[in-house]
Motif scaffolding. Structure first.
Motif, PDB file in Angstrom:
ATOM      1  N   THR A 186       0.483   7.058  -0.968  1.00 14.15           N
ATOM      2  CA  THR A 186      -0.164   8.161  -0.243  1.00 14.15           C
ATOM      3  C   THR A 186       0.285   8.207   1.209  1.00 14.15           C
ATOM      4  OG1 THR A 186      -2.109   8.057  -1.680  1.00 14.15           O
ATOM      5  CG2 THR A 186      -2.393   9.118   0.460  1.00 14.15           C
ATOM      6  N   TYR A 187       0.351   7.039   1.854  1.00 15.22           N
ATOM      7  CA  TYR A 187       0.787   6.977   3.252  1.00 15.22           C
ATOM      8  C   TYR A 187       2.200   7.548   3.406  1.00 15.22           C
ATOM      9  CZ  TYR A 187       2.292   5.089   7.734  1.00 15.22           C
ATOM     10  OH  TYR A 187       2.798   4.959   9.009  1.00 15.22           O
ATOM     11  N   GLU A 199      -1.066   2.283  -4.515  1.00 11.21           N
ATOM     12  CA  GLU A 199      -1.341   3.724  -4.449  1.00 11.21           C
ATOM     13  C   GLU A 199      -1.592   4.169  -3.003  1.00 11.21           C
ATOM     14  OE1 GLU A 199      -1.034   5.934  -6.617  1.00 11.21           O
ATOM     15  OE2 GLU A 199      -1.246   5.068  -8.609  1.00 11.21           O
ATOM     16  N   ALA A 200      -2.276   3.336  -2.219  1.00  4.96           N
ATOM     17  CA  ALA A 200      -2.525   3.677  -0.818  1.00  4.96           C
ATOM     18  C   ALA A 200      -1.209   3.765  -0.047  1.00  4.96           C
ATOM     19  CB  ALA A 200      -3.443   2.636  -0.183  1.00  4.96           C
ATOM     20  N   ASP A 252      -3.828  -0.900  -3.685  1.00  4.46           N
ATOM     21  CA  ASP A 252      -3.003  -1.092  -2.489  1.00  4.46           C
ATOM     22  C   ASP A 252      -1.687  -0.334  -2.616  1.00  4.46           C
ATOM     23  OD1 ASP A 252      -5.054  -2.855  -1.916  1.00  4.46           O
ATOM     24  OD2 ASP A 252      -3.829  -4.669  -2.101  1.00  4.46           O
ATOM     25  N   PHE A 259      -3.469   1.251   6.891  1.00  4.90           N
ATOM     26  CA  PHE A 259      -4.137   2.309   6.127  1.00  4.90           C
ATOM     27  C   PHE A 259      -5.085   1.631   5.155  1.00  4.90           C
ATOM     28  CE2 PHE A 259       0.198   1.481   4.716  1.00  4.90           C
ATOM     29  CZ  PHE A 259       0.027   1.033   3.410  1.00  4.90           C
ATOM     30  N   ASN A 260      -5.978   2.391   4.553  1.00  2.00           N
ATOM     31  CA  ASN A 260      -7.018   1.801   3.712  1.00  2.00           C
ATOM     32  C   ASN A 260      -6.775   2.058   2.225  1.00  2.00           C
ATOM     33  OD1 ASN A 260      -8.429   0.779   5.887  1.00  2.00           O
ATOM     34  ND2 ASN A 260      -9.739   2.581   6.080  1.00  2.00           N
ATOM     35  N   ALA A 261      -7.065   1.038   1.419  1.00  2.00           N
ATOM     36  CA  ALA A 261      -7.082   1.211  -0.034  1.00  2.00           C
ATOM     37  C   ALA A 261      -8.358   1.954  -0.424  1.00  2.00           C
ATOM     38  CB  ALA A 261      -7.022  -0.147  -0.724  1.00  2.00           C
ATOM     39  N   ALA A 262      -8.443   2.371  -1.681  1.00  3.31           N
ATOM     40  CA  ALA A 262      -9.586   3.173  -2.137  1.00  3.31           C
ATOM     41  C   ALA A 262     -10.907   2.424  -2.014  1.00  3.31           C
ATOM     42  CB  ALA A 262      -9.363   3.613  -3.581  1.00  3.31           C
TER      43      ALA A 262
END
Length: 235
Positions: free
Chosen positions: A135-136, A131-132, A129, A43-46
């Motif tokens: 979210t995931y 926070e990502a 990272d 998944f991607n960070a902001a």
């Protein structure tokens, strides 16, 4: 007479075999419920950095514990710990953060991706990272998460927990002031009002106790080794 006896013996054997097969089937079905499925996910960070993580799934509806290695390490740090936590009816997500390197034979893929970009690896970037990952996990289970971090990333787990309502609790192993003078963790977490468990080696304990002194005693549990010197971080 012999034919009748033979038929009776065959019927008895068939029943025994059927009973045994039934036990094996039931055992297989129920053991599959507790089986851990392990997948590598991304998944991607902001800021667009591609994050790699190892996902340990017991049940899709279970809440997640998010595992963050110490600096210079990788998701491999938690390969044994994650399996133990899964037995407590949690799914786990062991994340390669950008301030990593290698643990055992497991290289940090997020750090490798970072080297191919012009992105940064400061504390604010590492928080992206984390926070990502939150979210995931929230998108997967819709439930609050527990952050479980080691070393510098244990410190950032405490800091992120203060501002993110999706975080229910924190386990922090050997946190410290790794980001001075930019961030003083003791000040940043002083208003944290969520359950916190902090562990350290015996030598670190006075320092770690001071770090956590601003957290209300109602919320924090500190572990000090009593049977020996203890170890730092996830060790």
């Amino acid at each position: 007479m012999q034919k009748q006896r033979k038929h009776r013996n065959l019927r008895r054997f068939s029943k025994q075999l059927g009973f045994f097969a039934g036990i094996v089937f039931v055992s297989f079905v129920f053991s599959s419920f507790s089986a851990i499925r392990i997948n590598t996910v991304h998944f991607n960070a902001a800021d667009g950095l591609r994050i790699t993580a190892e996902e340990y799934i017991v049940e899709t509806d279970n809440p997640y514990i998010l595992l963050f290695h110490e600096q210079g390490s990788s998701r491999g740090e938690f390969s044994t710990i994650a399996r133990r936590l899964c037995k407590l009816n949690y799914n786990c997500l062991a994340v390669d953060l950008r301030n990593g390197g290698k643990y055992g034979y497991v290289s940090n893929e997020t750090a490798r991706q970072l080297r191919e970009t012009d992105l940064e690896a400061g504390p604010g970037d590492i928080e992206m990272d984390i926070e990502a990952a939150i979210t995931y996990a929230r998108e997967k289970s819709k439930l609050p998460v527990v952050l479980f971090g080691s070393g510098a990333n244990g410190s950032l787990s405490l800091k992120v927990a203060l501002k993110d309502s999706s975080v229910r609790a924190v386990v922090s192993l050997s946190p410290g002031e790794y980001f001075m003078p930019e961030i003083k963790i003791q000040d940043a977490i002083s208003n944290l009002k969520k359950p916190v468990f902090i562990s350290s080696s015996k030598a670190e304990f006075p320092y770690v106790s001071e770090l956590a002194s601003g957290i209300d005693k109602e919320y924090v549990s500190l572990f000090e080794p009593k049977q020996g010197a203890g170890d730092r971080g996830s060790r």
